[in-house]
Design an enzyme around this catalytic site. Sequence first.
Site, PDB file in Angstrom:
ATOM      1  N   LYS A 102       0.897  -1.130   0.030  1.00  0.00           N
ATOM      2  CA  LYS A 102       0.031  -0.016   0.121  1.00  0.00           C
ATOM      3  C   LYS A 102       0.783   1.098  -0.044  1.00  0.00           C
ATOM      4  CE  LYS A 102      -4.411   0.824   0.641  1.00  0.00           C
ATOM      5  NZ  LYS A 102      -5.587  -0.143   0.063  1.00  0.00           N
TER       6      LYS A 102
HETATM    7  N1  GLU Z   1      -7.365  -0.083  -2.799  1.00  0.00           N
HETATM    8  C1  GLU Z   1      -8.113  -1.128  -3.148  1.00  0.00           C
HETATM    9  C2  GLU Z   1      -8.134  -1.914  -1.908  1.00  0.00           C
HETATM   10  O1  GLU Z   1      -7.908  -1.566  -0.648  1.00  0.00           O
HETATM   11  C3  GLU Z   1      -7.768  -1.654  -4.492  1.00  0.00           C
HETATM   12  C4  GLU Z   1      -6.360  -1.933  -4.568  1.00  0.00           C
HETATM   13  C5  GLU Z   1      -6.002  -2.725  -5.974  1.00  0.00           C
HETATM   14  O2  GLU Z   1      -6.880  -2.749  -6.718  1.00  0.00           O
HETATM   15  O3  GLU Z   1      -4.949  -3.161  -5.910  1.00  0.00           O
HETATM   16  O4  GLU Z   1      -8.491  -3.302  -1.898  1.00  0.00           O
END
Ligand code: GLU
Length: 412
Positions: A102
């Site tokens: 992240k």
């Molecule tokens: N930000 C989204 C999540 O928390 C999507 C992450 C992604 O598509 O890689 O799952």
Amino acid sequence: MRPSEATNYYFNQAADQLELPDWMRKLLVMPKREMTVQVAYERDDGRIDTVLGYRVQHDNARGPMKGGLRYHPAVDLDEVRSLAALMTWKTAVVDLPYGGAKGGIGIDPRTLSKRELERITRAFVDQIHEIVGPDSDIPAPDMGTNHEVMAWFRNQWEKYHGFNPAVITGKPVEEYGSRGREEATGRGVGTLAVKMLKRLNRKPEQTTVAIQGFGNVGSHAAKYLTEAAFPIVAVSDVSGAYFNPKGLNIPEVLSYTLKNKGSLEGYQGAQRLDADALLELDVQLLIPAALGDVINHNNVDRIRAGLIIEGANGPIDPEADTKLKERGVIILPDILANAGGVTVSYFEWAQNRQHYRWTLDRVRQELDRTLSEAFESVWQESVSRKVSLRTAAFILAIQRVKRASELAGWMV
Ligand code: GLU
């Protein structure tokens, strides 16, 4: 409790069930790499502003690391660390060939112009481009970012590394994005709500719903649930909560926000309440689809819903989670409930790598199949071990990551 402590608390509940030794817990919990960088960019008035940007890469035993980029004032290293770990468990629950990561920047995108957002995004890529890539770590949208930010990110990354749209997902459809990616998280929440009600022998028509947050996740969930005949009695955003005990006219709400820069502010077809009051309404199903830590020791005793689906990441803190569980509230945990987004991100990445485009029907079908399989496995695990759906989801995820780590060698 800090966000990463909360995530690790849930991890440990499952690790206790699996009787994992301490050395293994330590190895599974500690992120592989945490990067904090200086992001300096020019404001429209010529001043230079400097902020911190983060990318935390938690685990890659099951594949390249995957996870969104968040632009929000509350972003700090600990929050990103917690969200990165959740991505590892999320991709494992739905069995995507990925690990977890992240990133984010602690800014309020609503106070920046589009050009400023572009400059800050490109400056961030300049700092982290070496550690991301289609085979190592693939970012995506999260709170405060969207397909435009993804397009800038890709363009800047390609200046260093050459054409490779699979470096990031959630791109505009015209720019190698996937059909159905934008709706995917909300659609997944809706799909899982329908499956959960079937399991509980309850009817959508008799299940009133309140949705906190009317951004990408909340609005698409509302659309799907309305079409599936759920009465949605309340929705909210930062401007307040909008409540109609007879059920909101969701198509009307959606077209209102479309014309109103995405905001519910001023919507007349409902009674207006304080934003936080939504969580405490007497509804059957509550869907927190905004920030983390919104159900905590302060308000848990006033939560009246019997079912909660976590559209957001980390909306319930461990203390509240324990109390809700004791009261028999059924919670579909974030690592399954909002996994629709990363699932279609995987489809986008796969399409990019094959230079092939799927139809919207195919995306939706495969999303439904992926989430159904994961839901059934989590449900069975929860029944057979007599544990909550959250602990069951963590158990399945941990077992998969552990197996991959054992096969590849723990210390690679
Ligand atoms: N930000 C989204 C999540 O928390 C999507 C992450 C992604 O598509 O890689 O799952």
